[in-house]
Design a protein around this motif. Structure first.
Motif, PDB file in Angstrom:
ATOM      1  N   ARG A  12       0.835  -1.198   0.000  1.00 39.41           N
ATOM      2  CA  ARG A  12       0.000   0.000   0.000  1.00 39.41           C
ATOM      3  C   ARG A  12       0.878   1.261   0.000  1.00 39.41           C
ATOM      4  N   ASN A  13       0.417   2.243  -0.772  1.00 38.77           N
ATOM      5  CA  ASN A  13       1.057   3.566  -0.822  1.00 38.77           C
ATOM      6  C   ASN A  13       2.546   3.471  -1.139  1.00 38.77           C
ATOM      7  N   ILE A  14       2.851   2.789  -2.223  1.00 44.92           N
ATOM      8  CA  ILE A  14       4.232   2.650  -2.675  1.00 44.92           C
ATOM      9  C   ILE A  14       4.439   3.584  -3.858  1.00 44.92           C
ATOM     10  N   LYS A  15       5.496   4.378  -3.772  1.00 40.09           N
ATOM     11  CA  LYS A  15       5.805   5.326  -4.844  1.00 40.09           C
ATOM     12  C   LYS A  15       7.185   5.015  -5.397  1.00 40.09           C
ATOM     13  N   VAL A  43      -2.613  -5.321  -3.862  1.00 38.24           N
ATOM     14  CA  VAL A  43      -1.804  -4.196  -4.327  1.00 38.24           C
ATOM     15  C   VAL A  43      -2.727  -2.985  -4.309  1.00 38.24           C
ATOM     16  N   ASP A  44      -2.450  -2.021  -3.425  1.00 33.48           N
ATOM     17  CA  ASP A  44      -3.360  -0.890  -3.189  1.00 33.48           C
ATOM     18  C   ASP A  44      -2.564   0.413  -3.085  1.00 33.48           C
ATOM     19  N   GLY A  45      -2.769   1.299  -4.019  1.00 32.45           N
ATOM     20  CA  GLY A  45      -2.111   2.602  -3.954  1.00 32.45           C
ATOM     21  C   GLY A  45      -0.647   2.545  -4.330  1.00 32.45           C
ATOM     22  N   VAL A  46      -0.361   1.985  -5.505  1.00 27.09           N
ATOM     23  CA  VAL A  46       1.007   1.939  -6.014  1.00 27.09           C
ATOM     24  C   VAL A  46       1.124   2.979  -7.128  1.00 27.09           C
ATOM     25  N   VAL A  53      -1.021   3.272 -10.413  1.00 28.05           N
ATOM     26  CA  VAL A  53      -1.118   2.053 -11.207  1.00 28.05           C
ATOM     27  C   VAL A  53      -2.528   1.505 -11.005  1.00 28.05           C
ATOM     28  N   THR A  54      -3.326   1.486 -12.062  1.00 30.46           N
ATOM     29  CA  THR A  54      -4.726   1.062 -11.946  1.00 30.46           C
ATOM     30  C   THR A  54      -5.070  -0.116 -12.840  1.00 30.46           C
ATOM     31  N   ASP A  55      -4.115  -0.555 -13.621  1.00 32.20           N
ATOM     32  CA  ASP A  55      -4.376  -1.611 -14.598  1.00 32.20           C
ATOM     33  C   ASP A  55      -3.801  -2.932 -14.107  1.00 32.20           C
ATOM     34  N   ALA A  63       2.340 -19.796 -12.103  1.00 33.27           N
ATOM     35  CA  ALA A  63       1.352 -20.797 -11.686  1.00 33.27           C
ATOM     36  C   ALA A  63       1.330 -21.032 -10.182  1.00 33.27           C
ATOM     37  N   PHE A  64       2.328 -20.557  -9.459  1.00 31.17           N
ATOM     38  CA  PHE A  64       2.401 -20.782  -8.017  1.00 31.17           C
ATOM     39  C   PHE A  64       1.926 -19.568  -7.231  1.00 31.17           C
ATOM     40  N   THR A  65       0.983 -18.833  -7.813  1.00 28.24           N
ATOM     41  CA  THR A  65       0.361 -17.686  -7.151  1.00 28.24           C
ATOM     42  C   THR A  65      -1.150 -17.842  -7.202  1.00 28.24           C
ATOM     43  N   ASP A  66      -1.835 -17.207  -6.258  1.00 24.22           N
ATOM     44  CA  ASP A  66      -3.297 -17.286  -6.223  1.00 24.22           C
ATOM     45  C   ASP A  66      -3.836 -16.072  -5.479  1.00 24.22           C
ATOM     46  N   ASP A  67      -4.949 -15.554  -5.944  1.00 25.16           N
ATOM     47  CA  ASP A  67      -5.682 -14.480  -5.272  1.00 25.16           C
ATOM     48  C   ASP A  67      -4.839 -13.225  -5.088  1.00 25.16           C
ATOM     49  N   ILE A  68      -4.352 -12.692  -6.188  1.00 23.96           N
ATOM     50  CA  ILE A  68      -3.651 -11.401  -6.164  1.00 23.96           C
ATOM     51  C   ILE A  68      -4.661 -10.360  -6.621  1.00 23.96           C
ATOM     52  N   ARG A  69      -4.992  -9.457  -5.705  1.00 22.75           N
ATOM     53  CA  ARG A  69      -6.019  -8.439  -5.951  1.00 22.75           C
ATOM     54  C   ARG A  69      -5.376  -7.082  -6.197  1.00 22.75           C
ATOM     55  N   PHE A  70      -6.072  -6.281  -6.974  1.00 22.52           N
ATOM     56  CA  PHE A  70      -5.577  -4.965  -7.356  1.00 22.52           C
ATOM     57  C   PHE A  70      -6.651  -3.946  -7.036  1.00 22.52           C
ATOM     58  N   LYS A  71      -6.316  -2.957  -6.241  1.00 19.71           N
ATOM     59  CA  LYS A  71      -7.274  -1.888  -5.903  1.00 19.71           C
ATOM     60  C   LYS A  71      -6.868  -0.607  -6.579  1.00 19.71           C
TER      61      LYS A  71
END
Length: 71
Positions: A12-15, A43-46, A53-55, A63-71
């Motif tokens: 969160r809040n990474i610049k 990933v929130d507020g990058v 970053v909104t896209d 393949a070894f990742t799951d449930d990565i959310r983007f706000k």
């Protein structure tokens, strides 16, 4: 090598600043194998060069990742 898991993390809040010629860098999440995964990540507020970053397409995950959310 010590292997583990990444779970329940919020970025969160990474610049970040970078080359102005790059419109938007990729964000990579790569788990190691089925027992050493990355999951439940938000990933929130990058921001890159002042632009939020909104896209979700900038996130690259294997393949070894799951449930990565983007706000």
């Amino acid at each position: 090598m010590i292997k583990g898991r990444v779970e329940g993390v919020t970025y969160r809040n990474i610049k970040a600043l970078g080359d102005k010629a790059v419109t938007m860098p990729e964000i990579h999440f790569e788990g190691y194998d089925e027992e050493h995964t990355i999951r439940n990540v938000t990933v929130d507020g990058v921001y890159f060069n002042g632009k939020r970053v909104t896209d979700r397409d900038v996130i690259q995950a294997n393949a070894f990742t799951d449930d990565i959310r983007f706000k």
